[in-house]
Design an enzyme around this catalytic site. Structure first.
Site, PDB file in Angstrom:
ATOM      1  N   TYR A  74       0.896  -1.124  -0.213  1.00 23.21           N
ATOM      2  CA  TYR A  74      -0.120   0.035   0.016  1.00 23.21           C
ATOM      3  C   TYR A  74       0.785   1.142   0.078  1.00 23.21           C
ATOM      4  O   TYR A  74       1.796   1.652   1.045  1.00 23.21           O
ATOM      5  CB  TYR A  74      -0.810   0.003   1.248  1.00 23.21           C
ATOM      6  CG  TYR A  74      -1.842  -1.087   1.767  1.00 23.21           C
ATOM      7  CD1 TYR A  74      -1.981  -2.183  -0.045  1.00 23.21           C
ATOM      8  CD2 TYR A  74      -3.109  -0.974   2.540  1.00 23.21           C
ATOM      9  CE1 TYR A  74      -2.984  -3.193  -0.196  1.00 23.21           C
ATOM     10  CE2 TYR A  74      -3.767  -2.762   2.591  1.00 23.21           C
ATOM     11  CZ  TYR A  74      -3.938  -3.215   1.420  1.00 23.21           C
ATOM     12  OH  TYR A  74      -4.337  -4.333   1.663  1.00 23.21           O
ATOM     13  N   LEU A 130     -18.474  -3.771   0.683  1.00 25.30           N
ATOM     14  CA  LEU A 130     -19.301  -2.539   0.299  1.00 25.30           C
ATOM     15  C   LEU A 130     -19.160  -2.258  -1.249  1.00 25.30           C
ATOM     16  O   LEU A 130     -19.522  -2.047  -1.410  1.00 25.30           O
ATOM     17  CB  LEU A 130     -19.504  -1.136   0.901  1.00 25.30           C
ATOM     18  CG  LEU A 130     -19.014  -0.956   2.981  1.00 25.30           C
ATOM     19  CD1 LEU A 130     -18.592   0.357   3.014  1.00 25.30           C
ATOM     20  CD2 LEU A 130     -20.197  -1.679   3.674  1.00 25.30           C
ATOM     21  N   GLY A 131     -18.129  -3.280  -1.014  1.00 30.75           N
ATOM     22  CA  GLY A 131     -18.417  -3.564  -3.246  1.00 30.75           C
ATOM     23  C   GLY A 131     -17.613  -1.796  -3.405  1.00 30.75           C
ATOM     24  O   GLY A 131     -18.338  -1.359  -4.256  1.00 30.75           O
TER      25      GLY A 131
END
Length: 270
Positions: free
Chosen positions: A70, A216-217
């Site tokens: 990240y 939450l897609g």
């Protein structure tokens, strides 16, 4: 920095055991605390630090999910800046084995020498002597899985890793891995709009915590109501944890409130 004697809060979503720790079932995914293409620092690093401190210090989130990829490296450094020295209740999970040639690009790299280097670099960036939970970020198909997990097992035996996890894996890979090393957690994408993941029930049978990322897609399911979406996922089993990501303090609060609203309607591990 969050003081070690900060007031305790009810863990959002209840609790489960993860890599030997009792943590909140609602964790925080940190991939979004970076620049465009998951590359470089976020637009406002100070805001990212505030978000991390608020999640842990005000909302009782005790499970942070990050990775050396990240940024790369950016979020591990932000977590240290925000929260070091870490309280005993906080579990910071990271991942190794995925390299970043450039913005928006990712490549699996599971060579033993590289995995060892990556773990030791994460230890330095996070400022700790042992990684509470270290995932193999991706299985590198060009390297025998026994060699990849063997390296992480050696590092665990050396005291540099407490628990070994698997990220974005198939049921077949879980079966193979379980015969090679004790698996502390499996992390796969899961949300109500996706097809059921066979690994969910497989992990239940193997007594392995299942950590759902992108619950939450990527934000597409927010309109369905956070308590409904999070509650449906938590109801998949007491071995399930969620690590939604956010960059906003108001959205963080909404996630925590939704998980607490669902908490009374989901089973809990003893």
């Amino acid at each position: 920095m969050i003081p070690r004697d900060a007031p305790r809060h009810a863990p959002p979503g209840g609790t489960l055991r993860l890599a030997g720790r009792t943590v909140s079932r609602l964790g925080l995914g940190t991939m979004g605390l970076t620049g465009p293409g998951n590359w470089g620092p976020p637009p406002d690093p100070a805001q990212a630090v505030r978000l991390l401190r608020t999640a842990v210090g005000e909302h009782g989130v005790t499970h942070l999910d990050t990775a050396d990829a990240y940024g790369p490296h950016t979020v591990e450094e932000l977590i240290r800046r925000a929260l070091h020295p870490y309280g005993e209740e906080l579990l910071v999970a990271t991942k190794v084995g995925l390299v970043r040639p450039g913005p928006g690009t990712y490549e699996a790299l599971g060579r033993p020498a590289y995995l060892r280097h990556a773990v030791e670099a994460s230890l330095r960036r996070l400022g700790c002597e042992r990684l509470s939970l270290c995932y193999l970020h991706r299985v590198d198909e060009s390297v025998p899985l026994a060699d990849q997990l063997g390296t992480l097992t050696d590092l665990r035996d050396e005291g540099k890793i407490a628990g070994i996890g698997l990220s974005r894996v198939t049921s077949e890979e879980i079966d193979r891995a379980s015969g090679l090393a004790p698996i502390a957690a499996v992390q796969n994408p899961m949300n109500p709009a996706r097809r059921p993941d066979p690994a969910l029930d497989q992990c239940r049978g193997l007594d392995i915590p299942y950590v759902a990322y992108r619950p939450l897609g990527k934000g597409r399911l927010v309109g369905e109501g956070l308590p409904s979406v999070l509650g449906r996922l938590l109801n998949l089993g007491p071995h399930v944890a969620l690590v939604p990501g956010t960059t906003r303090l108001d959205h963080l609060r909404q996630l925590v409130e939704a998980a607490r609203a669902a908490d009374g309607h989901v089973p809990q591990l003893p």
